[in-house]
Design an enzyme around this catalytic site. Structure first.
Site, short mmCIF file in Angstrom:
data_model
loop_
_atom_site.label_atom_id
_atom_site.label_comp_id
_atom_site.label_asym_id
_atom_site.label_seq_id
_atom_site.Cartn_x
_atom_site.Cartn_y
_atom_site.Cartn_z
N ASN A 579 -44.05 17.63 -134.51
CA ASN A 579 -43.18 16.87 -135.41
C ASN A 579 -41.71 17.09 -135.04
O ASN A 579 -40.93 16.13 -134.93
CB ASN A 579 -43.43 17.30 -136.86
CG ASN A 579 -42.56 16.57 -137.86
OD1 ASN A 579 -41.34 16.72 -137.85
ND2 ASN A 579 -43.17 15.80 -138.73
N LYS A 580 -41.32 18.33 -134.83
CA LYS A 580 -39.95 18.63 -134.44
C LYS A 580 -39.61 17.96 -133.11
O LYS A 580 -38.49 17.52 -132.88
CB LYS A 580 -39.75 20.15 -134.35
CG LYS A 580 -38.34 20.59 -134.02
CD LYS A 580 -38.11 22.05 -134.36
CE LYS A 580 -38.79 22.98 -133.40
NZ LYS A 580 -37.99 23.21 -132.17
N ASP A 581 -40.61 17.86 -132.26
CA ASP A 581 -40.43 17.32 -130.92
C ASP A 581 -40.26 15.80 -130.91
O ASP A 581 -39.42 15.26 -130.19
CB ASP A 581 -41.65 17.71 -130.08
CG ASP A 581 -41.43 17.52 -128.61
OD1 ASP A 581 -40.28 17.63 -128.17
OD2 ASP A 581 -42.41 17.25 -127.90
N LEU A 745 -32.02 24.10 -130.71
CA LEU A 745 -33.06 23.40 -131.44
C LEU A 745 -34.45 23.79 -130.94
O LEU A 745 -35.38 23.97 -131.72
CB LEU A 745 -32.87 21.89 -131.29
CG LEU A 745 -33.56 21.00 -132.33
CD1 LEU A 745 -33.14 21.35 -133.73
CD2 LEU A 745 -33.25 19.53 -132.02
#
Length: 921
Positions: A579-581, A745
């Site tokens: 999801n972060k990616d 990040l």
């Protein structure tokens, strides 16, 4: 400030004695709890009564009083959650009483009623049960924001609320119950909400075991009984054998990925504590059986076979005459006394500082299970089937389910750490330096790994080049054989390799296991006894997974090991980092594709692949309604096994109370069985068309999402416009927020990433990019494209689940509040650019979701969700606005005392918002 008064209107009569709570509405329960909290507030914090009634603005209070007001709101959110949990349970009971168990969603009765109606035969169900394995796995991240002492008091309130439902009590008795309930709320009010110090791993282990002591030890055996009852109802002429197919796993005390506090010694302590927890519960239940089974041979002759087994136990005990004389003629009691003595000796042997007791002990749980089976059969042979089935069998099943381990403790480490240890082993073997080792994924590195894997290990090797870190890694592997022999063969579950990037990463773990001698070694037929599970987390890794697993499953060592371990190769997929990616839509689609392709890889290799789902509590980390999440998995992807992480606040939501725990476990098991049965049916011919559309939507949404997170200044904006850095002050977990400490990040863990975006009300992790994806699709494909999306919404479960959860998330977003947070970012030009992108995408996503779903308002299909959220939003919104000011004050304050005051109030605001939304990360 509109606070609790928005939810419950106070009545002045403080002597109120509540009537019994009846029906299915929560109004009376809500009023009971509100009155109790209001009275407590009047006694201890009279100046906050106006806040409680919604008649005061907390922004005008001092930081210390703001903190107390925020704690008050958090307590109310917790009490509301108790009402909602209790109401949901009452509604299920109401439906069952009026319409039958099969009408309650998520039950075995519904699944088997449908199966019988569809003509599914009993042998097919028996074969599924024979091979089925379901294992929820408790993890400590994000660690529960509630302290254990608060959890215990909340459970007591839940139980008292249930008692108040009963009409049997007199007014005097009901007044006493109300006093007890009020006392529990008062104790929570007087107990600190915040962890006073950084959580330790040992404390996290205690937190996890709390749920077993309170609910799971007793309710998991009930799950098997519920399954048997449903099968008997819909397949009355069949006899089913129900194995202990549902067990729990845990990472607490075994997850060392980025957590320096999880050492081999900590894991050893964890395993022993887990073992003692189950043994002590068995002892309590067996002791109760001894008191119960006062059967004398003068009334019921003892079966000869049982008499022989009793004699063997008495002779082995070393004190058989005294045991027999204590309960003369009561052979079942004598048998249980022998069991208790052996169990006591086993418990003493497994303490931190072992004590050797004279007499026999249990070397593993199988021996205790066999003794309980002997007792069960003895009663049956003596004509006491009811006592055997209703009294002894539940205890035997408890032992089968929890063994001498309570949970299967997994070990987890990341590939960077394992590779570093391997390079040092190479240096020791080759007599060179670690930095001279061949590069990863080269022919030379693979050749070395393969060569080492063919060499049997009969004793530890001298490895002089190993650092303390590498020795610690090897010590962790060495624990597997040691603890399995000392405690239980199932004490250690699997080894999960985070950040798996190649076949060599996995082969390296097999080599570490070999160095620790957890192999069955014979020249040419080596077998690894420890299941090795690769974890694929980022989108890039998910895409590479099918090729990696295809190559891995072609290697004879892997195939032999998997066959010996049970015939299934497990693969873990991560919902958070993907999801972060790539954003919410791309993450979900890439996960779906990876599972579908990996399932096919396993089928072609003749080695079925089963999945371990790394889900979190929030939508952004894979959280979704249990039944619908399982239903939306690719057909055939549940290969006899379903594993999923239950993390942090999800654990307390599911397992704090026995009734809820029983339902949640049955919901999971019934949904898995339903999916497995449905997978045998044909797939819709429109599926490929739907998949093509999903691919296009995923690509477009990811492009927009990537543009946002790649914006110059985005990381700086995120850190300033959210309480990202301040989250680490909460002390709600033992693990650091970043893997290596770098302020990038990529290094940031997914949990604080999601947690911080929820706090600042942007919540981009649950919706950003989807509006653009839908708009682009319709613009390119026109009216036929729009109609296709609407068909997908109705007929393609993965797409429907995504849009439903997106709409729920959009309902939680508040851009007016988000803008206030954005003003904390000092670079006006950057913040305006980034916030404009978010603002535009939000409006577009709302518009496009309604266009596809045909709804009149966001989340219109979920009135209960909207009502629940509406009850909380007035408070959450005000707390969010206050949090902005607290962040500004805390960051600017130079006076240490005032800074500390601001910090305390700030952390309570974070806590309050997370409690209101029901999730941390």
């Amino acid at each position: 400030m509109a606070l609790i008064a928005e939810v419950a209107t106070p009545i002045a009569d403080a002597s109120f004695v509540p009537p019994a709570i009846t029906g299915t509405e929560p109004d009376v329960a809500t009023e009971i709890l509100y009155r109790a909290l209001l009275e407590i507030c009047r006694r201890h914090e009279p100046d906050l009564e106006a806040v409680l009634k919604g008649e005061a603005d907390i922004a005008r209070l001092t930081p210390e009083r703001i903190g107390r007001a925020l704690q008050l709101q958090a307590i109310w959110f917790r009490l509301l959650s108790i009402v909602e949990e209790n109401t949901a349970m009452r509604r299920r009971r109401h439906v069952e009483r009026g319409q039958g168990r099969a009408e309650v969603g998520g039950t075995f009765s519904r699944v088997f009623a449908e199966a019988a109606a569809d003509g599914v035969k009993a042998p097919a169900i028996q074969e599924l049960l024979r091979t089925l394995r379901i294992r929820p796995t408790i993890t400590a991240h994000p660690t529960e924001a509630k302290r254990v002492t608060v959890l215990e008091k909340l459970r007591k309130i839940y139980l008292l609320l249930r008692e108040l439902e009963l009409p049997r009590y007199t007014e005097r008795e009901r007044t006493a119950l109300m006093s007890d309930l009020s006392d529990q709320i008062e104790l929570i009010f007087l107990t600190g909400e915040l962890q006073l110090e950084k959580a330790t791993v040992v404390r996290e282990v205690s937190w996890a075991l709390h749920f077993f002591d309170e609910a799971l030890f007793e309710m998991l055996p009930e799950l098997l009984y519920s399954l048997e009852s449903s099968l008997a109802e819909y397949y009355p002429d069949e006899n089913f054998e129900v194995p202990p197919f549902f067990q729990f796993g845990s990472w607490v005390g075994g997850d060392r990925d980025g957590n320096p506090f999880v050492t081999a010694d900590v894991t050893r302590t964890t395993l022993k504590r887990n073992a003692r927890a189950s043994m002590r519960r068995f002892r309590t239940r067996i002791n109760d059986l001894g008191k119960l089974l006062s059967i004398t041979e003068r009334v019921l002759p003892t079966p000869p076979g049982f008499r022989r087994e009793l004699k063997a136990l008495l002779d082995a005990s070393g004190d058989g005459t005294a045991i027999a004389e204590r309960n003369p003629g009561e052979h079942f009691r004598q048998f249980l006394t022998c069991i208790l003595r052996k169990l006591d000796a086993t418990i003493e042997r497994n303490k931190e500082e072992p004590v050797e007791l004279p007499g026999p002990y249990y070397s593993d749980a199988d021996q205790l299970i066999q003794d309980l089976k002997t007792l069960e059969q003895g009663l049956i042979q003596g004509g006491c089937r009811s006592l055997a089935v209703n009294q002894v069998r539940p205890v035997r099943r408890m032992v089968e389910l929890f063994r001498f381990s309570t949970v299967h403790l997994d070990l987890r480490e990341n590939s960077g750490r394992t590779t570093k240890a391997l390079r040092e082993i190479w240096a020791s073997v080759e007599g060179r330096e670690p930095d001279e080792a061949p590069e990863l994924e080269t022919i030379e590195w693979r050749a070395w790994l393969t060569s080492e894997l063919t060499k049997p290990r009969t004793k530890p090797r001298d490895l002089p080049k190993l650092s303390d870190e590498a020795r610690e890694t090897l010590a962790t592997f060495a624990l597997v054989g040691e603890m399995r022999a000392e405690l239980d063969r199932e004490a250690v579950g699997s080894f999960i390799l985070s950040m798996t990037r190649s076949v060599d990463d996995i082969l390296g773990v097999y080599l570490l296991a070999k160095e620790a001698r957890i192999y069955l070694d014979a020249p040419g037929v080596e077998i690894c006894q420890l299941p090795i599970i690769p974890l694929f987390e980022t989108i890039e890794d998910l895409r590479a997974a099918p090729a990696i697993m295809k190559e891995l499953l072609s290697i004879p060592l892997i195939r032999r090991s998997v066959r010996w371990q049970g015939g299934l190769q497990e693969v873990m997929v991560g919902y958070s980092d993907s999801n972060k990616d790539g954003g919410y839509f791309a993450s979900n689609w890439e996960l779906y594709k990876a599972q579908a392709k990996l399932t096919e890889v396993g089928n072609q290799a003749g080695v079925p692949i089963a999945f371990f789902h790394g889900r979190g509590g929030s939508v952004s980390r894979g959280g979704a309604p249990t039944a619908r999440a399982i239903e939306a998995l690719p057909p055939g992807s549940i290969n006899r096994q379903y594993r999923v992480t239950d993390q942090g606040e999800v654990v307390s939501f599911k397992y704090s109370n026995r009734g809820t725990a029983a339902y949640q476990m049955e919901l999971t098991a019934a949904s898995v069985i339903q999916h497995a049965l449905n997978s045998t049916r044909s797939v819709s011919p429109a599926r490929s068309e739907f998949e093509d559309a999903m691919e296009a939507l995923s690509g477009a949404s990811r492009a927009v999402y990537t543009q946002l997170i790649g914006h110059d200044g985005f990381v700086e904006y995120f850190q300033n416009a959210s309480p990202l850095d301040e989250l680490t002050l909460l002390n709600i977990g033992s693990r650091p927020a970043r893997r290596t400490g770098a302020r990038t990040l990529s290094d940031l863990r997914a949990i604080p990433w999601v947690f911080a975006w929820a706090q600042n009300r942007h919540i981009i992790t649950g919706w950003y990019g989807i509006g653009s994806g839908l708009k682009n699709f319709i613009e390119v494909r026109g009216e036929p494209g729009e109609q296709l999306l609407k068909r997908m919404f109705e007929n393609f479960k993965p797409f429907r689940l995504i849009l439903d959860e997106v709409e729920k998330t959009l309902r939680m977003v508040d851009l007016s509040i988000a803008r206030e947070y954005s003003l904390l970012a000092p670079n006006a030009e950057t913040r305006d650019q980034i916030f404009k992108l978010i603002e535009d995408e939000y409006a577009l996503t709302c518009e496009m979701c309604l266009r596809v779903s045909g709804g009149g308002e966001i989340a219109f299909r979920y009135p209960a969700f909207r009502e629940r959220l509406a009850e909380r939003l007035p408070v959450i919104n005000q707390v969010s606005r206050e949090q902005v000011e607290l962040l500004r004050s805390y960051r600017a304050e130079t006076d240490e005392f005032k800074r500390e005051e601001a910090k305390s109030a700030l952390l309570l605001s974070i806590n309050c918002i997370s409690v209101g939304f029901g999730a941390t990360g």
